[in-house]
Motif scaffolding. Structure first.
Motif, PDB file in Angstrom:
ATOM      1  N   THR A 182      -2.888   9.776   8.691  1.00  0.00           N
ATOM      2  CA  THR A 182      -2.594   8.916   9.847  1.00  0.00           C
ATOM      3  C   THR A 182      -1.551   9.539  10.756  1.00  0.00           C
ATOM      4  O   THR A 182      -0.676  10.285  10.312  1.00  0.00           O
ATOM      5  CB  THR A 182      -2.116   7.538   9.367  1.00  0.00           C
ATOM      6  OG1 THR A 182      -1.924   6.686  10.493  1.00  0.00           O
ATOM      7  CG2 THR A 182      -0.816   7.645   8.599  1.00  0.00           C
ATOM      8  N   LEU A 212      -3.533   2.528   1.610  1.00  0.00           N
ATOM      9  CA  LEU A 212      -2.722   3.161   0.579  1.00  0.00           C
ATOM     10  C   LEU A 212      -3.509   3.297  -0.712  1.00  0.00           C
ATOM     11  O   LEU A 212      -3.423   4.319  -1.396  1.00  0.00           O
ATOM     12  CB  LEU A 212      -1.438   2.362   0.320  1.00  0.00           C
ATOM     13  CG  LEU A 212      -0.235   2.701   1.201  1.00  0.00           C
ATOM     14  CD1 LEU A 212      -0.429   2.158   2.606  1.00  0.00           C
ATOM     15  CD2 LEU A 212       1.050   2.177   0.615  1.00  0.00           C
ATOM     16  N   TYR A 255       3.056   9.130   8.838  1.00  0.00           N
ATOM     17  CA  TYR A 255       3.515   7.902   8.208  1.00  0.00           C
ATOM     18  C   TYR A 255       5.035   7.869   8.055  1.00  0.00           C
ATOM     19  O   TYR A 255       5.629   6.798   8.037  1.00  0.00           O
ATOM     20  CB  TYR A 255       2.825   7.758   6.852  1.00  0.00           C
ATOM     21  CG  TYR A 255       3.105   6.447   6.157  1.00  0.00           C
ATOM     22  CD1 TYR A 255       2.536   5.259   6.609  1.00  0.00           C
ATOM     23  CD2 TYR A 255       3.924   6.387   5.032  1.00  0.00           C
ATOM     24  CE1 TYR A 255       2.781   4.057   5.985  1.00  0.00           C
ATOM     25  CE2 TYR A 255       4.181   5.185   4.391  1.00  0.00           C
ATOM     26  CZ  TYR A 255       3.605   4.026   4.862  1.00  0.00           C
ATOM     27  OH  TYR A 255       3.847   2.834   4.237  1.00  0.00           O
ATOM     28  N   ILE A 262      -3.392   6.984   4.610  1.00  0.00           N
ATOM     29  CA  ILE A 262      -1.949   7.220   4.728  1.00  0.00           C
ATOM     30  C   ILE A 262      -1.629   8.699   4.841  1.00  0.00           C
ATOM     31  O   ILE A 262      -0.638   9.082   5.465  1.00  0.00           O
ATOM     32  CB  ILE A 262      -1.218   6.594   3.513  1.00  0.00           C
ATOM     33  CG1 ILE A 262       0.301   6.743   3.674  1.00  0.00           C
ATOM     34  CG2 ILE A 262      -1.699   7.188   2.215  1.00  0.00           C
ATOM     35  CD1 ILE A 262       1.084   6.081   2.568  1.00  0.00           C
ATOM     36  N   ARG A 290       5.114   4.093   9.774  1.00  0.00           N
ATOM     37  CA  ARG A 290       5.204   2.848   9.033  1.00  0.00           C
ATOM     38  C   ARG A 290       6.209   1.903   9.695  1.00  0.00           C
ATOM     39  O   ARG A 290       7.114   2.333  10.422  1.00  0.00           O
ATOM     40  CB  ARG A 290       5.603   3.107   7.595  1.00  0.00           C
ATOM     41  CG  ARG A 290       7.013   3.643   7.411  1.00  0.00           C
ATOM     42  CD  ARG A 290       7.316   3.808   5.943  1.00  0.00           C
ATOM     43  NE  ARG A 290       8.667   4.323   5.725  1.00  0.00           N
ATOM     44  CZ  ARG A 290       9.188   4.539   4.526  1.00  0.00           C
ATOM     45  NH1 ARG A 290       8.463   4.287   3.445  1.00  0.00           N
ATOM     46  NH2 ARG A 290      10.402   5.004   4.386  1.00  0.00           N
TER      47      ARG A 290
END
Length: 461
Positions: free
Chosen positions: A64, A146, A189, A61, A68
């Motif tokens: 990245t 996560l 994210y 996370i 989301r």
């Protein structure tokens, strides 16, 4: 709610109609082949897209580049990623696993528990298959970690076993937003869609028009089918209603038995080493030591002599008193500490002195390998002492010459001090007499010192 109950619970929210239709289309393209990979060519006029696999830390996370998403938008993106052929191992089973994850996701943030065994049971697949296709979703950039799960027991002593669950987050990779013409604000994210480009607007209008026409056509076909099924007005003619044929799927009970193994080594089954030759090991080979000895088994003294068992036993006896009194050394064994602290024990230090020395280091943390830390600390001290000695030698400092006066014999030193004292007192008395400042008494200190030196007590031996 516990982790098992939360992972087993499935949210009952309907998926959008376009997502259901896309999933059904992909399943119809490969009937009966769950693990079939999609072709590399784009499907049904989809644009040619180049997408690098997401590997390494970009699946986390923090690192990245995907944003989301909530379950419905995420499932639409997964359908597009699979249909575009961006991963050669993605197929209908990937969508089946994605459907299960989307059904259990948090509706706002897209968080979901992994639940390997539960996912395999609900999707009628094996755990190895679930692992492979979840890895495919991670490499497509559609899932991020996560929380990395662990089987390590986190419960306090006396409580039931508690492990750490793996938690994934639903994300949409940048390749999907570029193809859809989405404008983003933010990065990684926390990015979100703030608008569309001109090409994206045209694409959205075309998709909405196609969906509307397909819905109108389906409604028209349903109306004509209903009119056909109505009985005619003639009497005596009986029209049988048309019913769909129930063709049940073939249950191949042996399909799961042919499940391939997961790629990579399995942690519970070590690799088998097959060697040619005799079945039994020869005595010569059995007595020959091939592996290097552990570093703490040292049997040579610093002077080159062989260390005896008595020396080792005395050292361990001292370490047995030291280790309980220095908490950060208790991770190491007595043998390791005995080897690490040999510079102290060989120098004749007892356990109180060694304990005080270790406490003087003022460690506020516990080393993972105390013996290795002690050896490194002593090596640093030896290096510092060597550098200091080299610097003194370079400056011309001679410690023997500097300490020469202090190394004289005691009688000579006393005689020299008293001679200097007598000479100083005589000079002081003469200076006082010249100034008219006579002594308060009739006794002369200089005469007393001279008399002492002339006697046998002050004479040199």
């Amino acid at each position: 709610m516990s982790a098992g109950a939360a992972s087993a619970a499935v949210l009952d929210h309907p998926l959008p109609e376009d997502v259901d239709n896309s999933i059904d289309e992909l399943r119809e393209e490969a009937p009966g082949q769950r693990n079939a990979a999609q072709p590399k060519a784009p499907r049904r006029g989809l644009p040619e897209v180049r997408h690098a696999r997401v590997v390494g830390r970009e699946q986390d996370i923090i690192w990245t580049r995907s944003r989301r998403a909530e379950p419905r938008a995420w499932l639409r993106a997964v359908v597009w990623l699979v249909a575009a052929g961006l991963h050669k191992k993605a197929g209908p089973t990937t969508l089946l696993i994605a459907e299960d994850l989307a059904a259990r996701m948090d509706y706002r943030r897209g968080l979901v528990l992994y639940d390997l065994e539960g996912t395999a049971w609900r999707t009628d697949t094996s755990p190895a298959t679930v692992k492979r296709h979840v890895k495919v979703l991670r490499e497509l950039g559609a899932l991020v970690w996560l929380v990395h799960g662990s089987k390590r027991n986190l419960a306090a002593p006396g409580e039931p076993y508690v492990a750490t669950a793996t938690i994934y987050g639903a994300v949409i990779p940048p390749v999907f937003d570029e193809a859809m013409g989405h404008r983003l604000t933010g990065t990684g994210y926390e990015g979100r869609v703030c608008g569309v480009t001109e090409a994206g607007r045209e694409r959205a209008v075309a998709q909405a028009t196609a969906r509307s026409e397909a819905r109108h056509q389906a409604r028209h076909q349903g109306r004509r089918r209903t009119e056909r099924q109505r009985p005619s007005g003639r009497r005596g003619v009986r029209v049988r209603a048309v019913r769909p044929v129930d063709n049940s799927t073939v249950d191949n009970s042996r399909s799961q038995a042919c499940e391939p193994h997961s790629p990579g080594r399995y942690h519970r089954s070590p690799a088998v080493q097959v060697d040619s030759g005799c079945k039994d090991t020869s005595r010569e080979r059995a007595t020959c030591r091939t592996a290097p000895r552990p570093s703490f088994k040292i049997s040579i003294n610093p002077d080159g002599s062989r260390r005896t068992a008595g020396q080792t036993q005395r050292g361990i006896g001292i370490i047995q008193q030291v280790r309980p009194r220095v908490t950060w050394t208790q991770r190491a064994s007595l043998r390791e500490l005995e080897v690490a602290l040999r510079p102290f024990t060989d120098a004749g230090w007892d356990w109180p002195t060694i304990t005080a020395e270790l406490h003087s280091w003022h460690l506020t943390w516990h080393p993972a390998r105390p013996a290795a830390y002690i050896r490194a600390r002593l090596a640093q001290q030896a290096t510092a002492e060597h550098q200091t000695a080299a610097a003194e030698a370079a400056e011309g400092w001679d410690e023997q010459a500097a300490s020469g006066p202090l190394a004289a014999s005691s009688p000579d030193l006393v005689r020299s001090v008293l001679d200097g004292l007598a000479h100083g007192l005589a000079a002081h008395s003469a200076r006082q007499a010249e100034l008219g400042l006579d002594d308060l008494t009739d006794q002369s200190a200089a005469a007393d010192v001279a008399a002492f030196l002339s006697s046998g007590t002050g004479a040199p031996a």
